[in-house]
Design a protein around this motif. Structure first.
Motif, PDB file in Angstrom:
ATOM      1  N   GLY A   1     -15.270 -19.031 -34.245  1.00  0.00           N
ATOM      2  CA  GLY A   1     -15.590 -17.606 -34.210  1.00  0.00           C
ATOM      3  C   GLY A   1     -17.076 -17.336 -34.184  1.00  0.00           C
ATOM      4  O   GLY A   1     -17.518 -16.192 -34.257  1.00  0.00           O
ATOM      5  N   GLU A   2     -17.876 -18.385 -34.048  1.00  0.00           N
ATOM      6  CA  GLU A   2     -19.337 -18.237 -33.971  1.00  0.00           C
ATOM      7  C   GLU A   2     -19.769 -18.224 -32.510  1.00  0.00           C
ATOM      8  O   GLU A   2     -19.320 -19.049 -31.714  1.00  0.00           O
ATOM      9  N   VAL A   3     -20.636 -17.302 -32.162  1.00  0.00           N
ATOM     10  CA  VAL A   3     -21.157 -17.231 -30.803  1.00  0.00           C
ATOM     11  C   VAL A   3     -22.459 -18.019 -30.724  1.00  0.00           C
ATOM     12  O   VAL A   3     -23.419 -17.722 -31.439  1.00  0.00           O
TER      13      VAL A   3
ATOM     14  N   THR B   1     -15.534 -15.799 -23.500  1.00  0.00           N
ATOM     15  CA  THR B   1     -15.339 -16.141 -24.909  1.00  0.00           C
ATOM     16  C   THR B   1     -16.069 -15.195 -25.844  1.00  0.00           C
ATOM     17  O   THR B   1     -15.517 -14.740 -26.838  1.00  0.00           O
ATOM     18  N   HIS B   2     -17.330 -14.854 -25.537  1.00  0.00           N
ATOM     19  CA  HIS B   2     -18.057 -14.008 -26.484  1.00  0.00           C
ATOM     20  C   HIS B   2     -17.539 -12.574 -26.442  1.00  0.00           C
ATOM     21  O   HIS B   2     -17.557 -11.881 -27.452  1.00  0.00           O
ATOM     22  N   LYS B   3     -17.034 -12.114 -25.308  1.00  0.00           N
ATOM     23  CA  LYS B   3     -16.394 -10.791 -25.275  1.00  0.00           C
ATOM     24  C   LYS B   3     -15.177 -10.798 -26.180  1.00  0.00           C
ATOM     25  O   LYS B   3     -14.933  -9.853 -26.946  1.00  0.00           O
ATOM     26  N   ARG B   4     -14.393 -11.862 -26.106  1.00  0.00           N
ATOM     27  CA  ARG B   4     -13.181 -11.965 -26.915  1.00  0.00           C
ATOM     28  C   ARG B   4     -13.524 -11.949 -28.406  1.00  0.00           C
ATOM     29  O   ARG B   4     -12.870 -11.261 -29.193  1.00  0.00           O
ATOM     30  N   ILE B   5     -14.558 -12.675 -28.787  1.00  0.00           N
ATOM     31  CA  ILE B   5     -14.945 -12.734 -30.200  1.00  0.00           C
ATOM     32  C   ILE B   5     -15.425 -11.370 -30.681  1.00  0.00           C
ATOM     33  O   ILE B   5     -15.060 -10.905 -31.769  1.00  0.00           O
ATOM     34  N   ILE B   6     -16.247 -10.709 -29.880  1.00  0.00           N
ATOM     35  CA  ILE B   6     -16.757  -9.377 -30.249  1.00  0.00           C
ATOM     36  C   ILE B   6     -15.610  -8.401 -30.441  1.00  0.00           C
ATOM     37  O   ILE B   6     -15.549  -7.652 -31.433  1.00  0.00           O
ATOM     38  N   ILE B   7     -14.664  -8.397 -29.511  1.00  0.00           N
ATOM     39  CA  ILE B   7     -13.567  -7.438 -29.585  1.00  0.00           C
ATOM     40  C   ILE B   7     -12.622  -7.779 -30.737  1.00  0.00           C
ATOM     41  O   ILE B   7     -12.110  -6.885 -31.428  1.00  0.00           O
ATOM     42  N   ARG B   8     -12.398  -9.051 -30.983  1.00  0.00           N
ATOM     43  CA  ARG B   8     -11.560  -9.425 -32.127  1.00  0.00           C
ATOM     44  C   ARG B   8     -12.187  -8.987 -33.439  1.00  0.00           C
ATOM     45  O   ARG B   8     -11.489  -8.514 -34.346  1.00  0.00           O
ATOM     46  N   LEU B   9     -13.486  -9.145 -33.558  1.00  0.00           N
ATOM     47  CA  LEU B   9     -14.162  -8.693 -34.773  1.00  0.00           C
ATOM     48  C   LEU B   9     -14.020  -7.180 -34.935  1.00  0.00           C
ATOM     49  O   LEU B   9     -13.779  -6.675 -36.038  1.00  0.00           O
TER      50      LEU B   9
ATOM     51  N   ILE C   1     -21.063  -6.985 -36.387  1.00  0.00           N
ATOM     52  CA  ILE C   1     -20.634  -7.724 -35.193  1.00  0.00           C
ATOM     53  C   ILE C   1     -21.854  -8.250 -34.450  1.00  0.00           C
ATOM     54  O   ILE C   1     -21.877  -9.398 -34.005  1.00  0.00           O
ATOM     55  N   ALA C   2     -22.873  -7.407 -34.318  1.00  0.00           N
ATOM     56  CA  ALA C   2     -24.097  -7.814 -33.619  1.00  0.00           C
ATOM     57  C   ALA C   2     -24.753  -8.993 -34.330  1.00  0.00           C
ATOM     58  O   ALA C   2     -25.214  -9.943 -33.682  1.00  0.00           O
TER      59      ALA C   2
ATOM     60  N   ALA D   1     -25.145  -3.914 -26.764  1.00  0.00           N
ATOM     61  CA  ALA D   1     -24.268  -4.783 -25.978  1.00  0.00           C
ATOM     62  C   ALA D   1     -22.863  -4.814 -26.583  1.00  0.00           C
ATOM     63  O   ALA D   1     -21.862  -4.737 -25.857  1.00  0.00           O
ATOM     64  N   CYS D   2     -22.788  -4.910 -27.912  1.00  0.00           N
ATOM     65  CA  CYS D   2     -21.480  -4.927 -28.571  1.00  0.00           C
ATOM     66  C   CYS D   2     -20.725  -3.627 -28.301  1.00  0.00           C
ATOM     67  O   CYS D   2     -19.528  -3.642 -27.980  1.00  0.00           O
ATOM     68  N   ASP D   3     -21.421  -2.510 -28.433  1.00  0.00           N
ATOM     69  CA  ASP D   3     -20.781  -1.216 -28.177  1.00  0.00           C
ATOM     70  C   ASP D   3     -20.313  -1.107 -26.729  1.00  0.00           C
ATOM     71  O   ASP D   3     -19.268  -0.506 -26.448  1.00  0.00           O
TER      72      ASP D   3
END
Length: 250
Positions: A151-153, A168-176, A186-187, A196-198
């Motif tokens: 779960g680490e980017v 992968t990093h989109k998936r992690i951001i959205i899961r968080l 999240i950022a 970017a997260c938003d």
């Protein structure tokens, strides 16, 4: 860093050069500020090879703040030197403890990306592949496996500068986000800007909403996204929908 005595010598030589050949840089204060800036630039770019420890190597990475843009290419992208640890004591301990080459390599891959980022530089998968004498595909596969499992980017250039698909990093951001984390956290966790997260979260929410009544092609046309990007978000949506904590499917 250059020792202060050497730095002062360079600054004095610069001031003499400016006063002799660049008199259009007017004013003692401006000249001194310019000389200081040049010395600081040299300091940032200078590394003493004798200060590199055993197992380390000097490499050049892209400056973290030098984001890609229109007209940018490798020739006008700013690079900065970094010192990277190719072989650490931890690697040797893992080897003696019977860890596999793949496990040790994963540890090295994560370390190289982190070390460069801590020095305000970014490495590509190709950089790390060359340093470790493996294929770019091997690095990419292990980076994705590591991020999925932990779960680490990792701060690769593709992720930090948002280059390429980087699902992968989109998936992690959205899961968080779906687990209830706020954007600032999240950022911090994913080494992204809050903006970017938003952006990913808003795009995801739009795709989820439209997916209830539209096909992928219709969503892509409506949101002016590529079909492949919409497919990525739909894939994430289905994964999260089957799991726990999805705010949008409760």
């Amino acid at each position: 860093m250059i020792q202060s005595k050497v730095a002062n010598s360079i600054k004095g030589s610069l001031l003499n050069l400016i006063q002799r050949d660049y008199q259009f840089i007017a004013g003692d204060k401006i000249q001194e500020m310019f000389a200081d800036d040049v010395v600081n630039l040299v300091n940032r770019c200078y590394r003493d090879p004798w200060k590199i420890d055993i197992g380390q190597v000097m490499w050049y990475g892209v400056k973290a703040e030098d984001k890609p843009g229109y007209g940018k290419n490798s020739k006008n992208t700013s690079l900065t030197p970094v010192i990277l640890t190719l072989i650490s004591e931890e690697d040797l301990v893992m080897k003696n403890a019977g860890y596999s080459d793949k496990e040790i390599r994963e540890k090295k891959i994560a370390r190289l990306f982190r070390e460069a980022y801590e020095q305000n530089a970014l490495l590509t998968h190709s950089d790390v592949a060359f340093l470790l004498n493996v294929s770019t595909g091997t690095v990419s596969k292990q980076v994705n496996e590591y991020m999925e499992r932990t779960g680490e980017v990792l701060p690769t250039r593709g992720i930090i500068h948002d280059i390429g698909r980087a699902l992968t990093h989109k998936r992690i951001i959205i899961r968080l986000y779906c687990k209830g984390y706020q954007t600032p956290e999240i950022a911090r966790k994913t080494k992204h800007t809050e903006q970017a997260c938003d952006r990913y979260i808003k795009a995801y929410k739009k795709v989820v909403k439209l997916s209830k009544t539209m096909s992928i092609d219709e969503i892509a046309q409506t949101l002016e996204m590529s079909k492949s990007l919409v497919e990525e978000y739909v894939k994430i949506m289905n994964e999260v929908k089957e799991g726990d904590g999805d705010k949008l499917w409760q």
